[in-house]
Design a protein around this motif. Structure first.
Motif, PDB file in Angstrom:
ATOM      1  N   ALA A 297       0.821  -1.214   0.000  1.00  0.00           N
ATOM      2  CA  ALA A 297       0.000   0.000   0.000  1.00  0.00           C
ATOM      3  C   ALA A 297       0.851   1.258   0.000  1.00  0.00           C
ATOM      4  CB  ALA A 297      -0.928   0.006   1.206  1.00  0.00           C
ATOM      5  N   ASP A 298       2.052   1.159   0.547  1.00  0.00           N
ATOM      6  CA  ASP A 298       2.934   2.329   0.632  1.00  0.00           C
ATOM      7  C   ASP A 298       4.373   1.849   0.659  1.00  0.00           C
ATOM      8  OD1 ASP A 298       3.421   1.363   3.228  1.00  0.00           O
ATOM      9  OD2 ASP A 298       1.970   2.714   4.143  1.00  0.00           O
ATOM     10  N   CYS A 303       0.758  -3.581   3.888  1.00  0.00           N
ATOM     11  CA  CYS A 303       0.082  -4.330   2.836  1.00  0.00           C
ATOM     12  C   CYS A 303      -1.402  -3.991   2.853  1.00  0.00           C
ATOM     13  CB  CYS A 303       0.291  -5.828   3.061  1.00  0.00           C
ATOM     14  SG  CYS A 303      -0.394  -6.872   1.752  1.00  0.00           S
ATOM     15  N   VAL A 304      -2.019  -4.029   1.695  1.00  0.00           N
ATOM     16  CA  VAL A 304      -3.442  -3.703   1.611  1.00  0.00           C
ATOM     17  C   VAL A 304      -4.272  -4.647   2.477  1.00  0.00           C
ATOM     18  CG1 VAL A 304      -3.285  -2.716  -0.702  1.00  0.00           C
ATOM     19  CG2 VAL A 304      -3.766  -5.156  -0.437  1.00  0.00           C
ATOM     20  N   HIS A 310      -9.664  -0.675   0.033  1.00  0.00           N
ATOM     21  CA  HIS A 310      -8.551  -0.957  -0.865  1.00  0.00           C
ATOM     22  C   HIS A 310      -9.000  -1.592  -2.180  1.00  0.00           C
ATOM     23  CE1 HIS A 310      -5.866  -0.701   2.851  1.00  0.00           C
ATOM     24  NE2 HIS A 310      -5.400   0.190   2.006  1.00  0.00           N
ATOM     25  N   TYR A 334       0.498   1.351  -8.336  1.00  0.00           N
ATOM     26  CA  TYR A 334      -0.464   1.446  -7.239  1.00  0.00           C
ATOM     27  C   TYR A 334       0.209   1.975  -5.982  1.00  0.00           C
ATOM     28  CZ  TYR A 334      -3.414   0.087  -3.335  1.00  0.00           C
ATOM     29  OH  TYR A 334      -4.151   0.099  -2.179  1.00  0.00           O
ATOM     30  N   SER A 335      -0.451   2.938  -5.331  1.00  0.00           N
ATOM     31  CA  SER A 335      -0.003   3.465  -4.048  1.00  0.00           C
ATOM     32  C   SER A 335      -1.211   4.039  -3.335  1.00  0.00           C
ATOM     33  CB  SER A 335       1.053   4.553  -4.246  1.00  0.00           C
ATOM     34  OG  SER A 335       1.440   5.101  -2.995  1.00  0.00           O
ATOM     35  N   GLN A 336      -1.405   3.649  -2.075  1.00  0.00           N
ATOM     36  CA  GLN A 336      -2.536   4.149  -1.297  1.00  0.00           C
ATOM     37  C   GLN A 336      -2.075   4.364   0.149  1.00  0.00           C
ATOM     38  OE1 GLN A 336      -6.041   1.753  -1.760  1.00  0.00           O
ATOM     39  NE2 GLN A 336      -7.323   3.077  -0.514  1.00  0.00           N
ATOM     40  N   TYR A 339      -4.759   5.516   5.041  1.00  0.00           N
ATOM     41  CA  TYR A 339      -5.600   4.424   5.528  1.00  0.00           C
ATOM     42  C   TYR A 339      -6.386   4.904   6.737  1.00  0.00           C
ATOM     43  CZ  TYR A 339      -7.067   0.043   7.667  1.00  0.00           C
ATOM     44  OH  TYR A 339      -7.814  -0.952   8.237  1.00  0.00           O
ATOM     45  N   TRP A 356      -2.368   3.762  10.084  1.00  0.00           N
ATOM     46  CA  TRP A 356      -2.330   2.328  10.308  1.00  0.00           C
ATOM     47  C   TRP A 356      -2.444   1.973  11.795  1.00  0.00           C
ATOM     48  CZ3 TRP A 356      -2.721  -0.835   6.177  1.00  0.00           C
ATOM     49  CH2 TRP A 356      -2.499  -0.248   4.919  1.00  0.00           C
TER      50      TRP A 356
END
Length: 420
Positions: A297-298, A303-304, A310, A334-336, A339, A356
């Motif tokens: 995720a970053d 992790c997603v 997600h 992909y990058s998110q 959270y 997180w």
């Protein structure tokens, strides 16, 4: 003959993958690429809402959206993936086996709760994992009013104190009052094998969750697990017996078993390891999204999660990149990094945690407004208007939080004297 992007699954990831792929194709005049979605039905199930009352209404038909965008929907169940041959075997509604070829495949077939080997769980435990499971539970709850009052009838056990278990347990007191009336005393019990409620949520939400469950009269039994189910109750590891006609299992999710046909490189949930473009490195021309993908995720090692939060962006990126490769256009990694935990606590409100570690951002009635907006508006598909659907499918991510900072929600909060 046009090239084909085949998407298995029409949940959040599959739906947005299809729209995102078709959006990019539409921007390239003369491109001969078709987008095909394979799923049992053209319904987007609002899975994050299945703990709520009236789950039968928790889906949205998306066949008209697909048609408006030029996406072909095929009703059926994917049975076999032969990635070396670029083929998928499916079974249609009539039971006929059909083989679909593809140039790019996006596996977005989601996940399911996997029942452990506990005696009686298959016969006697309920679930809110899939739409049909939640509908079955809802019918059962309403049927209880025809049974004579007893401790077993009036006791409801939620097995698992994770995200789904907490939302289910917090929602039940209100649902049960609506069914039985105010004069019937119903007891909701949460059984969690960890010593803390919400072990995967971290310490941030825990004080709010604990207080909410206490305020709602929900009992918690921590540090123990269920060892057996039968028609009249459950047995715990300690030997304690709880008489109940309603035990709801909420633990143990695994990715679609189709991932096992694609690669041996999978995580503990059965999700396929993917690169930044969401390709499966060990399977040529295969992408994964949603609960089928184990993606970074970053850049900090997160992790997603297996969540709508997600699945939606994963689908958009996977769809865009699958089309981009066929169009020889740039892909988008992909990058998110943003959270948030958004946890429904029933009549006690909700909790929204940032980051997180789920640091408190909003709690109580104000957080409930955000949660209701997400569940009732944000996660629903766009209307069957091509321009609107493509605009919503744009994979560009500007760093803002689409839930908490959504302009519609911001206006609602402002009108009601609140801020976010």
């Amino acid at each position: 003959m046009p090239q084909r992007i085949l998407i298995i699954g029409s949940g959040f990831a599959g739906f947005w993958a299809a729209l995102s792929a078709q959006r990019l194709i539409s921007l390239h005049a003369g491109a001969s690429i078709e987008v095909v979605v394979l799923a049992p039905s053209a319904d987007l199930v609002m899975r994050p809402r299945l703990y709520e009352a009236n789950p039968a209404a928790m889906s949205a038909q998306v066949d008209e959206v697909y048609r408006a965008c030029g996406i072909r929907f095929v009703a059926g169940v994917a049975e076999t993936i032969r990635s070396a041959n670029h083929e998928v075997d499916m079974i249609d509604a009539a039971g006929v086996r059909i083989t679909l070829s593809y140039d790019k495949l996006i596996l977005a077939a989601g996940s399911r709760v996997v029942n452990p080997a506990i005696p009686g769980i298959g016969e006697h435990a309920f679930s809110v994992d899939q739409l049909e499971d939640a509908v079955k539970l809802d019918k059962h709850l309403h049927s209880l009013v025809t049974k004579p009052p007893s401790k077993a009838r009036n006791t409801f056990v939620v097995c698992g104190g994770g995200f789904t278990g907490i939302e289910m347990a917090a929602e039940l007191p209100g649902r049960l009052r609506d069914i039985f009336g105010e004069d019937v005393n119903c007891q909701v019990v949460v059984v969690e094998r960890d010593e803390e409620i919400g072990p995967d949520l971290g310490a941030g939400p825990r004080p709010f969750v604990t207080k909410a469950l206490d305020d709602l009269g929900v009992e918690t039994k921590l540090g123990t697990s269920v060892t057996g189910f039968d028609a009249e109750g459950i047995t715990l590891y300690s030997g304690e017996r709880i008489e109940t006609l309603t035990a709801i299992w909420t633990a143990g999710v695994a990715a679609t078993p189709l991932t096992q046909q694609v690669s041996t490189e999978r995580d503990s949930f059965g999700r396929l390891h993917v690169d930044q473009d969401l390709r499966v490195p060990t399977a040529q021309d295969v992408f994964a999204a949603g609960d089928a993908a184990s993606a970074a995720a970053d850049e900090d090692g997160h992790c997603v999660k297996m969540s709508c939060q997600h699945a939606w962006p994963l689908g958009k990126i996977a769809g865009h990149n699958a089309a981009a490769e066929l169009l020889q256009a740039p892909t988008i990694p992909y990058s998110q990094p943003i959270y948030r935990v958004c946890l429904d606590l029933g009549a006690a409100g909700a909790f929204i945690g940032e980051g997180w570690k789920a640091t408190l951002q909003l709690a109580g009635p104000q957080a409930k407004v955000v949660k209701q907006f997400i569940n009732g508006t944000l996660i629903y598909p766009p209307k069957a208007i091509t321009e609107d659907a493509f605009a919503a499918a744009d994979p560009a991510f500007d760093g803002s939080d689409p839930a908490v900072k959504h302009p519609t929600l911001a206006r609602f909060l402002l009108e009601n004297g609140m801020s976010c």
